[in-house]
Design a protein around this motif. Structure first.
Motif, PDB file in Angstrom:
ATOM      1  N   ALA A 198       0.772  -1.190   0.025  1.00  0.00           N
ATOM      2  CA  ALA A 198      -0.162  -0.033  -0.111  1.00  0.00           C
ATOM      3  C   ALA A 198       0.946   1.090  -0.037  1.00  0.00           C
ATOM      4  N   ARG A 199       1.861   1.233   0.649  1.00  0.00           N
ATOM      5  CA  ARG A 199       2.728   2.476   0.876  1.00  0.00           C
ATOM      6  C   ARG A 199       3.590   2.462  -0.476  1.00  0.00           C
ATOM      7  N   ALA A 200       3.872   1.604  -1.250  1.00  0.00           N
ATOM      8  CA  ALA A 200       4.727   1.654  -2.422  1.00  0.00           C
ATOM      9  C   ALA A 200       3.757   1.897  -3.611  1.00  0.00           C
ATOM     10  N   ALA A 201       2.285   1.814  -3.282  1.00  0.00           N
ATOM     11  CA  ALA A 201       1.470   2.465  -4.250  1.00  0.00           C
ATOM     12  C   ALA A 201       1.266   3.812  -4.041  1.00  0.00           C
TER      13      ALA A 201
ATOM     14  N   SER B  61      -4.662   4.283 -10.707  1.00  0.00           N
ATOM     15  CA  SER B  61      -4.323   2.839 -10.856  1.00  0.00           C
ATOM     16  C   SER B  61      -3.218   2.865 -11.717  1.00  0.00           C
ATOM     17  N   ARG B  62      -3.135   3.040 -12.449  1.00  0.00           N
ATOM     18  CA  ARG B  62      -1.794   3.013 -13.421  1.00  0.00           C
ATOM     19  C   ARG B  62      -1.184   4.204 -13.553  1.00  0.00           C
ATOM     20  N   ALA B  63       0.195   4.244 -13.123  1.00  0.00           N
ATOM     21  CA  ALA B  63       0.875   5.487 -13.128  1.00  0.00           C
ATOM     22  C   ALA B  63       0.883   5.729 -14.760  1.00  0.00           C
ATOM     23  N   ALA B  64       0.924   7.133 -15.150  1.00  0.00           N
ATOM     24  CA  ALA B  64       0.930   7.477 -16.535  1.00  0.00           C
ATOM     25  C   ALA B  64       1.885   8.577 -16.792  1.00  0.00           C
ATOM     26  N   GLY B  65       2.939   8.305 -17.742  1.00  0.00           N
ATOM     27  CA  GLY B  65       3.686   9.229 -18.359  1.00  0.00           C
ATOM     28  C   GLY B  65       4.572  10.084 -17.523  1.00  0.00           C
TER      29      GLY B  65
ATOM     30  N   LEU C  72      -4.271  -6.389  -9.960  1.00  0.00           N
ATOM     31  CA  LEU C  72      -3.527  -7.039  -8.949  1.00  0.00           C
ATOM     32  C   LEU C  72      -3.372  -6.030  -7.579  1.00  0.00           C
ATOM     33  N   LEU C  73      -2.850  -4.954  -7.873  1.00  0.00           N
ATOM     34  CA  LEU C  73      -2.306  -3.895  -6.797  1.00  0.00           C
ATOM     35  C   LEU C  73      -3.757  -3.544  -6.232  1.00  0.00           C
TER      36      LEU C  73
ATOM     37  N   PHE D 191      -6.613  -0.245   2.563  1.00  0.00           N
ATOM     38  CA  PHE D 191      -6.077   0.538   3.258  1.00  0.00           C
ATOM     39  C   PHE D 191      -6.430   1.993   2.461  1.00  0.00           C
ATOM     40  N   LEU D 192      -7.223   2.146   1.463  1.00  0.00           N
ATOM     41  CA  LEU D 192      -7.432   3.459   0.755  1.00  0.00           C
ATOM     42  C   LEU D 192      -8.657   4.130   1.550  1.00  0.00           C
ATOM     43  N   PRO D 193      -8.810   5.531   1.716  1.00  0.00           N
ATOM     44  CA  PRO D 193      -9.340   6.210   2.049  1.00  0.00           C
ATOM     45  C   PRO D 193     -10.848   6.175   1.394  1.00  0.00           C
TER      46      PRO D 193
END
Length: 287
Positions: free
Chosen positions: A5-8, A14-18, A231-232, A239-241
């Motif tokens: 969760a911390r790594a995210a 969702s997916r990091a972009a650019g 997956l992530l 853990f998400l608000p």
């Protein structure tokens, strides 16, 4: 799960972009550069942002309450939608906890499509701890195509916005109007976050079931979630608000309340229009 969760970078994604983050050598020079660029960027439709937002049906200067998630009053708030002389719109949302910190969201929206729509040009989120100690800021300059994140220590990082970006920070009340009117079942957009370095991630908004069908105080809740991929997302979801906006179902789709973290690693709060009862939002406690 917690390290994942911390790594995210779990906070407002969702997916990091650019793009790739880069360190700015001098925070002072970076601040001057940002101020200079804000003066040079004209408030007109920006090709970098693909968002086209409806114009607000009403222009309000609303006093609000800040509540905890149980509905107990813990502070004050303020929401303002105002006209600009150039035909654009300015947005302001403030929330403050008594004896605690605060958050201030602002956005400048420029006219687009001959004035029928609006497009975000500049957006900013600033947070502070008790006593006014700055906690940092997130600035989205759609015209320049850049995100800037600043920490409490003054360290600054920047990231280029991705092509055809759909990043939204402050104008959720306008972005979600097609959901309020029942024209669509879901809205996809992007969110910029700073934790772990600036990044852009996907988000999806949907209508929630009515809590008080047919009642005069029946409100429409729009809840949005951050999408970190199949997956992530399953790992970090606990853990998400929770992020929500509530709208007047019977009126002109006016903003009634919103729920979001006060600041990074801070409490989740509800900012509610003054005069509204917490049970209209599904919150049980008294003000």
């Amino acid at each position: 799960a917690e390290p994942a969760a911390r790594a995210a970078g779990v906070e407002p994604g969702s997916r990091a972009a650019g793009g790739y983050p880069r360190k700015v050598a001098s925070p002072r020079l970076a601040t001057l550069a940002v101020l200079a660029s804000s003066l040079l960027v004209p408030l007109e439709a920006s090709p970098e942002s693909m968002l086209r937002l409806p114009r607000p049906a009403t222009f309000d200067d609303v006093q609000a309450l800040t509540l905890d998630e149980s509905g107990r009053r813990i502070g004050s708030g303020h929401v303002r939608v105002s006209r600009r002389d150039d035909g654009g719109v300015s947005l302001l949302s403030e929330s403050r906890v008594e004896g605690g910190g605060g958050n201030r969201l602002t956005a400048e929206l420029a006219p687009a499509e001959g004035g029928a729509k609006l497009v975000p040009v500049l957006e900013e989120s600033r947070t502070e701890l008790q006593g006014g100690q700055p906690l940092g800021f997130l600035r989205i300059d759609h015209g320049a195509g850049r995100i800037q994140c600043a920490s409490a220590a003054g360290e600054t990082e920047e990231l280029a916005l991705p092509p055809q970006e759909r990043v939204a920070l402050a104008p959720m009340n306008l972005l979600f109007q097609p959901l309020v009117r029942g024209e669509v079942d879901e809205i996809g957009f992007q969110v910029a976050i700073c934790k772990g370095g600036p990044r852009v991630v996907e988000a999806h908004a949907r209508r929630m079931p009515s809590l008080h069908p047919g009642a005069p105080h029946d409100l429409l809740e729009i809840r949005y979630e951050l999408d970190f991929g199949p997956l992530l997302s399953a790992v970090v979801r606990p853990f998400l608000p929770r992020f929500s906006l509530w709208f007047d179902r019977a009126g002109a789709g006016d903003w009634m309340a919103h729920r979001m973290p006060l600041y990074s690693k801070g409490p989740t709060v509800v900012v509610m229009r003054a005069g509204l009862a917490p049970d209209a939002l599904g919150l049980d406690a008294e003000q």
